[in-house]
Design an enzyme around this catalytic site. Structure first.
Site, PDB file in Angstrom:
ATOM      1  N   SER A  75       0.840  -1.190   0.000  1.00 46.44           N
ATOM      2  CA  SER A  75       0.000   0.000   0.000  1.00 46.44           C
ATOM      3  C   SER A  75       0.878   1.244   0.000  1.00 46.44           C
ATOM      4  O   SER A  75       2.038   1.203   0.399  1.00 46.44           O
ATOM      5  CB  SER A  75      -0.884  -0.003   1.247  1.00 46.44           C
ATOM      6  OG  SER A  75      -1.450   1.266   1.471  1.00 46.44           O
ATOM      7  N   HIS A  77       0.630   3.371   2.093  1.00 44.26           N
ATOM      8  CA  HIS A  77       0.877   3.608   3.509  1.00 44.26           C
ATOM      9  C   HIS A  77       1.884   2.607   4.089  1.00 44.26           C
ATOM     10  O   HIS A  77       2.165   2.637   5.282  1.00 44.26           O
ATOM     11  CB  HIS A  77      -0.423   3.483   4.309  1.00 44.26           C
ATOM     12  CG  HIS A  77      -1.504   4.391   3.854  1.00 44.26           C
ATOM     13  ND1 HIS A  77      -1.410   5.763   3.933  1.00 44.26           N
ATOM     14  CD2 HIS A  77      -2.717   4.131   3.293  1.00 44.26           C
ATOM     15  CE1 HIS A  77      -2.521   6.307   3.455  1.00 44.26           C
ATOM     16  NE2 HIS A  77      -3.324   5.349   3.056  1.00 44.26           N
ATOM     17  N   SER A  78       2.423   1.739   3.250  1.00 43.31           N
ATOM     18  CA  SER A  78       3.177   0.584   3.726  1.00 43.31           C
ATOM     19  C   SER A  78       4.443   0.955   4.487  1.00 43.31           C
ATOM     20  O   SER A  78       5.282   1.719   4.003  1.00 43.31           O
ATOM     21  CB  SER A  78       3.551  -0.304   2.534  1.00 43.31           C
ATOM     22  OG  SER A  78       4.479  -1.294   2.902  1.00 43.31           O
ATOM     23  N   ASN A  79       4.595   0.354   5.673  1.00 43.75           N
ATOM     24  CA  ASN A  79       5.851   0.472   6.409  1.00 43.75           C
ATOM     25  C   ASN A  79       6.941  -0.389   5.787  1.00 43.75           C
ATOM     26  O   ASN A  79       8.124  -0.060   5.848  1.00 43.75           O
ATOM     27  CB  ASN A  79       5.647   0.054   7.864  1.00 43.75           C
ATOM     28  CG  ASN A  79       4.675   0.946   8.593  1.00 43.75           C
ATOM     29  OD1 ASN A  79       4.712   2.164   8.451  1.00 43.75           O
ATOM     30  ND2 ASN A  79       3.787   0.347   9.373  1.00 43.75           N
ATOM     31  N   THR A  81       7.474  -1.057   2.575  1.00 44.39           N
ATOM     32  CA  THR A  81       8.098  -0.430   1.414  1.00 44.39           C
ATOM     33  C   THR A  81       8.979   0.743   1.836  1.00 44.39           C
ATOM     34  O   THR A  81      10.056   0.950   1.280  1.00 44.39           O
ATOM     35  CB  THR A  81       7.038   0.048   0.402  1.00 44.39           C
ATOM     36  OG1 THR A  81       6.117   0.944   1.041  1.00 44.39           O
ATOM     37  CG2 THR A  81       6.268  -1.131  -0.172  1.00 44.39           C
TER      38      THR A  81
END
Length: 342
Positions: A75, A77-79, A81
């Protein structure tokens, strides 16, 4: 623990220190159960989080293979990535991120950090996790056709190799609590792609402990068979570092009870959890990931279904709090904030 078991795979040190464990005295008093926090939200590269542990073993492998370009997905919002982009920057690797869900109105939160760390961002819109995986495969093929030596990580850095880092983390926690003269009966953590949960379950099995490990699911439809995939990850990790250990399906405990309306969407108890953690302990949890795990801990403590002492494994991810999509919602749903005039 069988000391002869080769629990540790080759890894890089991306964090620079061991994340602390600390008692949460005021929250414990509020809930009537002893609560500690394992602070994986603290660290160096990429503003920390549980994904950094996984990257330490994954990128050690990538280096062994001579990879120069890291590709992963998630996403916006991904931590995972964000952590991958930071780790790639620190190691001098190129990085491409394939990101889904709602298109950003502003470059904020993890998206801002992704770009600052130098990643190539491929925004693919609001598509399913399955479609995202296929888009990422297409990107990998494109880059390899251009001569890039790619190391691909799946969503959430969820691999058996990555899960081994949390078998090691279980041992780390056990040693830290012993050094404090304390014990723990339960671990509560946010879970999505599953390798954190799988690794902790493996670590418990290696130790021979009876700790309850509760994975609070925060994303729907990541896999067709969520428990089956978690079990597969645990078994893949065991094959790498503890091949005599057998993990059965009954070793997993995951709940979707606190998922609410879905990934990054409201759920009962989350705003109170954000409020209590901040007001009582000065710790920030976010509405996407850790807020849902904290809500589960608070709810089960109040219903007296949580055996203490409890460790809240803070997996990181406070950055979503600075995304306007969440900032205004948190402000509007925490009563003491609503009373403030700005």
């Amino acid at each position: 623990m069988n000391a002869s078991m080769p629990l540790d795979l080759p890894r890089l040190d991306l964090r620079g220190f061991v994340s602390p464990v600390q008692p949460l005295h005021r929250l414990s008093e509020e809930l009537g159960v002893e609560v500690w926090a394992k602070r994986d939200d603290l660290g160096s590269v990429g503003l920390a989080g549980n994904k950094v542990r996984k990257l330490e073993v994954e990128l050690a492998r990538a280096r062994e293979l001579g990879a120069t370009h890291l590709v992963t997905e998630g996403s916006r919002h991904s931590n995972a990535t964000r952590a991958a982009a930071a780790a790639a920057a620190a190691l001098g690797m190129r990085c491409t991120l394939v990101l889904c869900h709602d298109e950003p109105k502003e470059p904020v939160g993890n998206l801002l950090l992704d770009a600052l760390f130098g990643a190539d961002l491929r925004l693919v819109g609001d598509i399913s996790w399955v479609e995202l995986a296929q888009r990422t495969s297409d990107v990998v093929a494109e880059l390899e056709a251009d001569g890039e030596h790619v190391y691909r990580l799946p969503i959430g850095s969820a691999t058996g190799r990555g899960a081994t880092s949390f078998a090691r983390a279980y041992r780390e926690l056990d040693e830290q609590m012993a050094a404090e003269g304390a014990s723990f009966s339960t671990i509560v953590h946010a879970s999505s792609a599953g390798s954190t949960h799988a690794g902790l379950v493996l670590g418990r099995a290696i130790k021979g402990a009876d700790t309850r490990i509760l994975g609070v699911v925060v994303a729907e439809n990541v896999y067709d068979d969520v428990p089956g995939r978690y079990l597969q990850l645990a078994r893949e990790a065991a094959a790498l570092v503890a091949p005599t250990i057998e993990i059965g399906a009954d070793a997993l405990e995951i709940t979707e009870q606190y998922l609410g309306e879905g990934y990054g969407k409201p759920a009962d108890g989350v705003y109170e959890a954000i409020d209590l953690m901040a007001r009582l302990e000065g710790i920030v949890v976010d509405p996407v990931y850790t807020g849902k795990a904290a809500a589960a801990l608070i709810d089960q403590a109040r219903r007296q279904t949580l055996r203490g002492p409890v460790v809240f494994w803070h997996t990181g991810g406070y950055h979503a709090m600075f995304d306007p999509a969440y900032t205004s919602v948190v402000w509007g749903n925490v009563p003491r904030l609503r009373q403030l005039e700005l």
